[in-house]
Design an enzyme around this catalytic site. Sequence first.
Site, mmCIF file in Angstrom:
data_model
loop_
_atom_site.group_PDB
_atom_site.id
_atom_site.type_symbol
_atom_site.label_atom_id
_atom_site.label_comp_id
_atom_site.label_asym_id
_atom_site.label_seq_id
_atom_site.Cartn_x
_atom_site.Cartn_y
_atom_site.Cartn_z
ATOM 1 N N HIS A 178 67.891 54.168 4.821
ATOM 2 C CA HIS A 178 68.042 52.753 4.471
ATOM 3 C C HIS A 178 67.678 52.618 2.991
ATOM 4 O O HIS A 178 66.864 53.391 2.478
ATOM 5 C CB HIS A 178 67.062 51.971 5.351
ATOM 6 C CG HIS A 178 67.170 50.484 5.281
ATOM 7 N ND1 HIS A 178 66.586 49.751 4.282
ATOM 8 C CD2 HIS A 178 67.773 49.595 6.112
ATOM 9 C CE1 HIS A 178 66.827 48.468 4.504
ATOM 10 N NE2 HIS A 178 67.543 48.342 5.601
ATOM 11 N N ASP A 202 59.841 56.653 8.282
ATOM 12 C CA ASP A 202 60.351 55.284 8.347
ATOM 13 C C ASP A 202 60.578 54.982 9.831
ATOM 14 O O ASP A 202 61.564 55.430 10.429
ATOM 15 C CB ASP A 202 61.649 55.175 7.540
ATOM 16 C CG ASP A 202 62.295 53.790 7.685
ATOM 17 O OD1 ASP A 202 61.836 52.993 8.527
ATOM 18 O OD2 ASP A 202 63.268 53.533 6.959
ATOM 19 N N GLN A 239 63.107 51.580 12.969
ATOM 20 C CA GLN A 239 63.924 51.554 14.192
ATOM 21 C C GLN A 239 63.282 52.302 15.348
ATOM 22 O O GLN A 239 63.548 51.978 16.507
ATOM 23 C CB GLN A 239 65.327 52.134 13.910
ATOM 24 C CG GLN A 239 66.153 51.316 12.931
ATOM 25 C CD GLN A 239 66.345 49.867 13.353
ATOM 26 O OE1 GLN A 239 66.257 49.514 14.525
ATOM 27 N NE2 GLN A 239 66.586 48.998 12.381
ATOM 28 N N LYS A 289 61.325 43.617 14.000
ATOM 29 C CA LYS A 289 62.304 44.413 14.746
ATOM 30 C C LYS A 289 61.776 44.794 16.124
ATOM 31 O O LYS A 289 62.490 45.382 16.927
ATOM 32 C CB LYS A 289 62.674 45.666 13.957
ATOM 33 C CG LYS A 289 63.415 45.336 12.650
ATOM 34 C CD LYS A 289 63.886 46.587 11.966
ATOM 35 C CE LYS A 289 64.288 46.364 10.531
ATOM 36 N NZ LYS A 289 65.607 45.728 10.391
ATOM 37 N N CYS A 316 72.625 47.997 4.545
ATOM 38 C CA CYS A 316 71.619 48.553 3.625
ATOM 39 C C CYS A 316 71.600 50.077 3.650
ATOM 40 O O CYS A 316 70.538 50.693 3.519
ATOM 41 C CB CYS A 316 70.229 48.003 3.906
ATOM 42 S SG CYS A 316 70.094 46.268 3.543
HETATM 43 C C1 LIG Z 1 65.721 52.399 9.167
HETATM 44 C C2 LIG Z 1 65.242 51.166 8.454
HETATM 45 N N1 LIG Z 1 64.349 51.283 7.473
HETATM 46 C C3 LIG Z 1 63.872 50.218 6.821
HETATM 47 C C4 LIG Z 1 64.288 48.944 7.110
HETATM 48 C C5 LIG Z 1 63.739 47.802 6.321
HETATM 49 O O1 LIG Z 1 63.006 46.954 7.120
HETATM 50 P P1 LIG Z 1 62.449 45.588 6.506
HETATM 51 O O2 LIG Z 1 63.625 44.837 5.994
HETATM 52 O O3 LIG Z 1 61.789 44.928 7.661
HETATM 53 O O4 LIG Z 1 61.507 45.975 5.418
HETATM 54 C C6 LIG Z 1 65.239 48.766 8.113
HETATM 55 C C7 LIG Z 1 65.758 47.407 8.425
HETATM 56 O O5 LIG Z 1 66.937 47.196 8.611
HETATM 57 C C8 LIG Z 1 65.707 49.899 8.807
HETATM 58 O O6 LIG Z 1 66.608 49.767 9.786
#
Ligand SMILES: Cc1ncc(COP(=O)(O)O)c(C=O)c1O
Lengths: 411, 132
Positions: free
Chosen positions: A127, A204, A207, A230, A369
Amino acid sequence: MPKTPLDIGLIRADFPILNRELASGKKLVYLDSTATAQKPIAVINAMDEFYRLNNANIHRGIHTLAEESTAMYEKARQQIADFINASAAREVIYTRNTTESINLVAYTWARANLKAGDVIILTEMEHHSNLVPWQILTAERGVRLEFVPVTDDYLFDMDAYRELLKLEPKLISFTHMSNVLGTINPAKEIIRLAHEAGALTLVDGAQSVPHLPVDVQDLDADFMAFSAHKMVGPTGIGALYGKMDLLQSMPPFLGGGDMIRTVHLREFVANEVPYKFEAGTPAIAEAIGFGAAAAYLQNIGMDAVAAHEHEMTEYVLERLAEIPGIKVFGPEAEHKGAVASFEMDGVHPHDVAQILDSEGIAVRAGHHCAQPLHEMCGVQSTTRASFYLYNTKEEVDALVEGIYKVKKIFG
Amino acid sequence: MDDLYRQIIIERYKTPHYRGHLDPHDIFFEDDNPTCGDHIEITVQVEDGVVKSAAFDGHGCSISQAAADLLIESIHGKPLDEVKALTKDDVIELLGIELGPVRLKCALLSLKVLKAGAYGLGKEEVSDALVE
Ligand SMILES: Cc1ncc(COP(=O)(O)O)c(C=O)c1O
């Protein structure tokens, strides 16, 4: 797969929004939980009650409300720690979201420990929030980024990773589950190999923590970043898990109130972990909602959640495969979370999403993203349907019918 | 819905009349919509301050591509000053549909590119203010 032990009817009753009707007169079919999950009454009530009964600023008050608020804020930290099996609540730092958690590590640990030429390994399925902080660091420090490729089967390329480890990297920062492909990466093995090579790891978990049983001690992760929103919690709050000795060795992040032990005009002494990293008045009600979300999921059981989602994954892949002109990006169900990102011949994802919306079906269209990953897949953008504990096979059927309507309009 | 996907939009999306790249040209500009990656480039030939010919290229959803095709069609034979004065309402009228805020951005990408080119702006000077 054994029959799902979840009673989806009961679970759906916990989420008031799922009963909502849309302007089109259709009932909401919410297939966008990968972007943000819906919230159960337990979470909504926890925050509502806090504001009605307990609200006060934390840590600095003697009065009853301040004590209650502080206790609730810290109890939530314990609930979150229990949810990921951290060995102590102090290893959970409140942040705004996954993005801020990753930035915290980049701005504190990385800036204190990395110099020009040091290698950080990421993957091609990250991401933007696990790419850009490291790109900023590279521009500033001359740190070198390397990327584990994605195989033709949309999996983490273990062989390439073993080769990259020979570069003696300082950090491996990788997504546990891709928000586009759904790929579930073998985190435990990735971390074991990283440690053998002398590197630290940042997972990370944006998910994975909402959708899989995650045990940071069993994984032996050094850092884990995730977001409340999430995992059926509120927006505006997330967490960084870190091993205690690492957190203690790191410089503070933002400066201000709460993160200090003593302040003089020209110097300060930092507070202990985790407060060292929590400057200013935090999102108190949100933290309490976050704790309630963790408790809600823990009570249902993440094994049951994961089993239900696996069933959904198998079913949606099977149903989408029946439709001519649809290509789903991602691995086989065995290695995949409940996310289906697809391309439809001759129809742009925006148009797919718009027509599905007219049927009450909420999906996401875009690059989610993860632009580099889309480039790799050879597409600009995809339509993504994602599933959570409250979704049903009937909703998959509704999605398939909706896609046939798109085909009819663009015929 | 069936309003949003009027026949003309689907037709122009599938078989645009003005897709291409003019060479030589007097005006060239391109830009993206960062939220969805849609891309539009526009080339225009101008003679005595009037648009002699114009074309667009790029990729994106049906709304963005049909809007570009209809917009290019509408500026043939128009004085450049009138092109500079086009507004969001002109594009909405061409499409003949109501649009929400997200899809409006798709619809207006080509106008933004066209006006940035007509005014001879640099990449950093382009903003949504051009199409408000
Ligand atoms: C794999 C992953 N990493 C990071 C994020 C970023 O999360 P946040 O927008 O809550 O910081 C997301 C959100 O879509 C994600 O799916």
